[in-house]
Write a protein that holds these residues in place. Sequence first.
Motif, PDB file in Angstrom:
ATOM      1  N   HIS A 248      -1.601  -1.574   3.564  1.00 30.19           N
ATOM      2  CA  HIS A 248      -0.781  -2.659   3.573  1.00 30.19           C
ATOM      3  C   HIS A 248      -0.847  -3.783   4.698  1.00 30.19           C
ATOM      4  CE1 HIS A 248       3.270  -4.714   2.863  1.00 30.19           C
ATOM      5  NE2 HIS A 248       3.419  -4.522   4.165  1.00 30.19           N
ATOM      6  N   ARG A 249      -0.735  -4.630   4.769  1.00 28.42           N
ATOM      7  CA  ARG A 249      -0.772  -5.566   5.773  1.00 28.42           C
ATOM      8  C   ARG A 249       0.802  -6.284   5.954  1.00 28.42           C
ATOM      9  NH1 ARG A 249      -5.218 -10.639   5.899  1.00 28.42           N
ATOM     10  NH2 ARG A 249      -3.659 -10.977   7.811  1.00 28.42           N
ATOM     11  N   VAL A 250       1.111  -5.982   7.394  1.00 27.04           N
ATOM     12  CA  VAL A 250       2.540  -6.393   7.610  1.00 27.04           C
ATOM     13  C   VAL A 250       2.717  -7.697   7.673  1.00 27.04           C
ATOM     14  CG1 VAL A 250       4.391  -6.023   9.313  1.00 27.04           C
ATOM     15  CG2 VAL A 250       2.466  -4.032   9.033  1.00 27.04           C
ATOM     16  N   THR A 251       3.771  -8.071   6.883  1.00 28.12           N
ATOM     17  CA  THR A 251       4.392  -9.461   6.874  1.00 28.12           C
ATOM     18  C   THR A 251       5.861  -9.657   7.328  1.00 28.12           C
ATOM     19  OG1 THR A 251       5.204  -9.262   4.430  1.00 28.12           O
ATOM     20  CG2 THR A 251       2.910  -9.551   4.779  1.00 28.12           C
ATOM     21  N   GLU A 252       6.175 -10.895   7.313  1.00 22.39           N
ATOM     22  CA  GLU A 252       7.732 -11.125   7.565  1.00 22.39           C
ATOM     23  C   GLU A 252       8.622 -10.517   6.645  1.00 22.39           C
ATOM     24  OE1 GLU A 252       8.753 -12.594  10.068  1.00 22.39           O
ATOM     25  OE2 GLU A 252       7.135 -13.617  11.257  1.00 22.39           O
ATOM     26  N   ALA A 253       8.339 -10.101   5.454  1.00 22.47           N
ATOM     27  CA  ALA A 253       8.936  -9.537   4.497  1.00 22.47           C
ATOM     28  C   ALA A 253       9.126  -8.191   4.529  1.00 22.47           C
ATOM     29  CB  ALA A 253       8.410  -9.785   2.953  1.00 22.47           C
ATOM     30  N   THR A 314       6.411   9.515   8.969  1.00 21.88           N
ATOM     31  CA  THR A 314       6.067  10.143  10.162  1.00 21.88           C
ATOM     32  C   THR A 314       4.593  10.559  10.469  1.00 21.88           C
ATOM     33  OG1 THR A 314       6.568  12.410   9.124  1.00 21.88           O
ATOM     34  CG2 THR A 314       8.313  11.240  10.323  1.00 21.88           C
ATOM     35  N   SER A 315       3.574  10.275   9.233  1.00 22.44           N
ATOM     36  CA  SER A 315       2.482  10.365   9.416  1.00 22.44           C
ATOM     37  C   SER A 315       1.443   9.502   9.257  1.00 22.44           C
ATOM     38  CB  SER A 315       1.894  11.749   8.274  1.00 22.44           C
ATOM     39  OG  SER A 315       1.903  11.289   7.328  1.00 22.44           O
ATOM     40  N   SER A 316       2.114   8.264   9.151  1.00 26.85           N
ATOM     41  CA  SER A 316       1.345   7.101   9.111  1.00 26.85           C
ATOM     42  C   SER A 316       0.342   6.532  10.291  1.00 26.85           C
ATOM     43  CB  SER A 316       2.233   5.920   8.766  1.00 26.85           C
ATOM     44  OG  SER A 316       3.202   5.587   9.755  1.00 26.85           O
ATOM     45  N   TYR A 317      -0.457   5.900   9.984  1.00 28.40           N
ATOM     46  CA  TYR A 317      -1.402   4.981  10.943  1.00 28.40           C
ATOM     47  C   TYR A 317      -1.101   3.559  10.902  1.00 28.40           C
ATOM     48  CZ  TYR A 317      -4.061   9.457  10.553  1.00 28.40           C
ATOM     49  OH  TYR A 317      -4.387  10.765  10.114  1.00 28.40           O
ATOM     50  N   VAL A 318      -1.070   2.915  12.258  1.00 36.97           N
ATOM     51  CA  VAL A 318      -0.735   1.581  12.433  1.00 36.97           C
ATOM     52  C   VAL A 318      -1.769   0.889  13.184  1.00 36.97           C
ATOM     53  CG1 VAL A 318       0.809  -0.162  13.002  1.00 36.97           C
ATOM     54  CG2 VAL A 318       1.855   1.961  12.394  1.00 36.97           C
ATOM     55  N   TYR A 319      -2.476   0.177  12.580  1.00 39.40           N
ATOM     56  CA  TYR A 319      -3.629  -0.354  13.542  1.00 39.40           C
ATOM     57  C   TYR A 319      -3.598  -1.889  13.529  1.00 39.40           C
ATOM     58  CZ  TYR A 319      -8.512  -2.208  14.349  1.00 39.40           C
ATOM     59  OH  TYR A 319      -9.402  -2.774  14.861  1.00 39.40           O
ATOM     60  N   ASN A 320      -3.433  -2.317  14.845  1.00 36.47           N
ATOM     61  CA  ASN A 320      -3.250  -3.842  15.174  1.00 36.47           C
ATOM     62  C   ASN A 320      -4.699  -4.178  15.433  1.00 36.47           C
ATOM     63  OD1 ASN A 320      -2.876  -6.243  16.884  1.00 36.47           O
ATOM     64  ND2 ASN A 320      -0.861  -5.344  17.418  1.00 36.47           N
ATOM     65  N   PHE A 321      -4.993  -5.055  14.567  1.00 32.60           N
ATOM     66  CA  PHE A 321      -6.371  -5.687  14.458  1.00 32.60           C
ATOM     67  C   PHE A 321      -6.252  -7.130  15.319  1.00 32.60           C
ATOM     68  CE2 PHE A 321      -4.149  -6.933  10.313  1.00 32.60           C
ATOM     69  CZ  PHE A 321      -3.859  -8.282  10.376  1.00 32.60           C
ATOM     70  N   MET A 326      -5.176   1.455  17.684  1.00 34.10           N
ATOM     71  CA  MET A 326      -4.542   2.435  16.792  1.00 34.10           C
ATOM     72  C   MET A 326      -3.211   3.155  17.401  1.00 34.10           C
ATOM     73  SD  MET A 326      -4.797   3.483  13.717  1.00 34.10           S
ATOM     74  CE  MET A 326      -6.430   3.379  13.228  1.00 34.10           C
ATOM     75  N   GLY A 327      -2.151   2.850  16.377  1.00 30.50           N
ATOM     76  CA  GLY A 327      -0.737   3.674  16.893  1.00 30.50           C
ATOM     77  C   GLY A 327      -0.327   4.502  15.866  1.00 30.50           C
ATOM     78  N   ARG A 328       0.726   5.271  16.146  1.00 34.25           N
ATOM     79  CA  ARG A 328       1.496   6.249  15.234  1.00 34.25           C
ATOM     80  C   ARG A 328       2.831   6.060  15.171  1.00 34.25           C
ATOM     81  NH1 ARG A 328      -1.783  10.673  13.299  1.00 34.25           N
ATOM     82  NH2 ARG A 328      -0.110  10.821  12.032  1.00 34.25           N
ATOM     83  N   ILE A 333       6.408  -2.534  14.302  1.00 38.90           N
ATOM     84  CA  ILE A 333       5.410  -3.017  13.336  1.00 38.90           C
ATOM     85  C   ILE A 333       5.489  -4.600  13.605  1.00 38.90           C
ATOM     86  CG2 ILE A 333       5.188  -1.355  11.620  1.00 38.90           C
ATOM     87  CD1 ILE A 333       7.354  -2.759  10.082  1.00 38.90           C
ATOM     88  N   PHE A 334       4.540  -5.223  13.608  1.00 40.06           N
ATOM     89  CA  PHE A 334       4.358  -7.016  13.755  1.00 40.06           C
ATOM     90  C   PHE A 334       3.730  -7.616  12.619  1.00 40.06           C
ATOM     91  CE2 PHE A 334       4.493  -4.414  17.969  1.00 40.06           C
ATOM     92  CZ  PHE A 334       5.390  -4.934  18.598  1.00 40.06           C
ATOM     93  N   PRO A 335       4.473  -8.481  11.991  1.00 40.91           N
ATOM     94  CA  PRO A 335       4.174  -9.401  11.240  1.00 40.91           C
ATOM     95  C   PRO A 335       2.492  -9.934  11.407  1.00 40.91           C
ATOM     96  CG  PRO A 335       6.210  -9.549  11.332  1.00 40.91           C
ATOM     97  CD  PRO A 335       5.821  -8.922  12.382  1.00 40.91           C
ATOM     98  N   GLY A 336       1.773 -10.025  10.584  1.00 44.01           N
ATOM     99  CA  GLY A 336       0.568 -10.650  10.708  1.00 44.01           C
ATOM    100  C   GLY A 336      -0.776 -10.237  11.571  1.00 44.01           C
TER     101      GLY A 336
END
Length: 371
Positions: A248-253, A314-321, A326-328, A333-336
């Motif tokens: 899922h790509r993070v958005t303003e919504a 609690t086990s998700s991966y958050v990748y800032n492209f 990579m973060g956990r 979370i930052f949109p866009g």
Amino acid sequence: MEKFSRTRSLWLAFLLAIIVLGVFGYLLFTDGEHFKKQEIVDPPIELAEPELPLEIIEVDDSLPAQEEIRENEAEIFVENLAAEPTEAVRLTEGEDQFVRSDSVIALPSLEERVTTLEKLLDDEALADDTPVSVFFTEETREETTIQKMVESKEDHIAPVTIETESGETITAPLSELVKRDDIDKNQPVTEVRQEKKQIQTTVAELAKSDIAPQQEVTVVINHGNKEIALEELLAGEPIEKDSLLYLHRVTEADYQGLWGIIQSGLINKFRRGMRLEGMGPQSTLSVTIPADADEPLPDGLSSFLGKILNQKVTSSYVYNFRTEAMGRNPNLIFPGQQLIMIEFEADEIRDIYLYFAEHRAEEVKTFAISN
């Protein structure tokens, strides 16, 4: 003489009786023989009853039970949820996908610069149609008084910035400015506001904007898509080979955070289901997950879906492209600029399908707590 006459009368009566009986017997005898002959010559017709075929209804033990049907559906759903990786999967905002762990994904190649508009436009390496996101601060100035600001603003605690007629710049909460004896509440002052703005445009259109050439801006330049293997992105992470990754790509919504992202993603994906090619117009596998399925149960315990969401958050991966980091941390979370990746084992997806398919059979439409 008289006696002889009486005797003769009796004999005549007796003889007459014998004759009558004889005639009656003859008639009776001849009619009986006639009927007997008719029975012999013309026997009665016997009506034969038709022999109806005997139909035996047997129970076909080979027909699957409802439970077996749901299990087969769940297996097919899991197998078809993510396509075999033949080409890079393009991820766009608002289009979440399940992919296999050996897939290649296409993400925006973003470059961030802190510069001025003039320097950015002087970069000959940027084509006119290059997409850019520009973040800058715009200053606005408005003539007013302290009294007018008190009357027009509801928040008297937030800091405000003013310039007095003497040229002094003061930043303080409005509630403190009102109490100052050295400032006349009815004397003209200038309120200075700094407003953060963002525009998405192209390099060519940016040249036509009202931003001052020397204005400092933060620019995110989109250089197109870059392909990256998930195995490379998740190097060193314990991902099961048969697992699927929800992307899922993070958005303003996404104001509800990671919990809301996963919940809405699962609800939409399972409800939309999948069309099975070559199986007819009705061959769509889907189940409905009620919107309140993650709410606590009446006894206060976590629901089936609530337990899953809690574990996945609690086990998700958050990748800032943008920064390629990579973060956990699910709270950052930052949109866009971020991609959420959540691992689901095949059995987990199968269990989710079966759980709500069984409740579908029971016509359960809500998991809300009712008094």
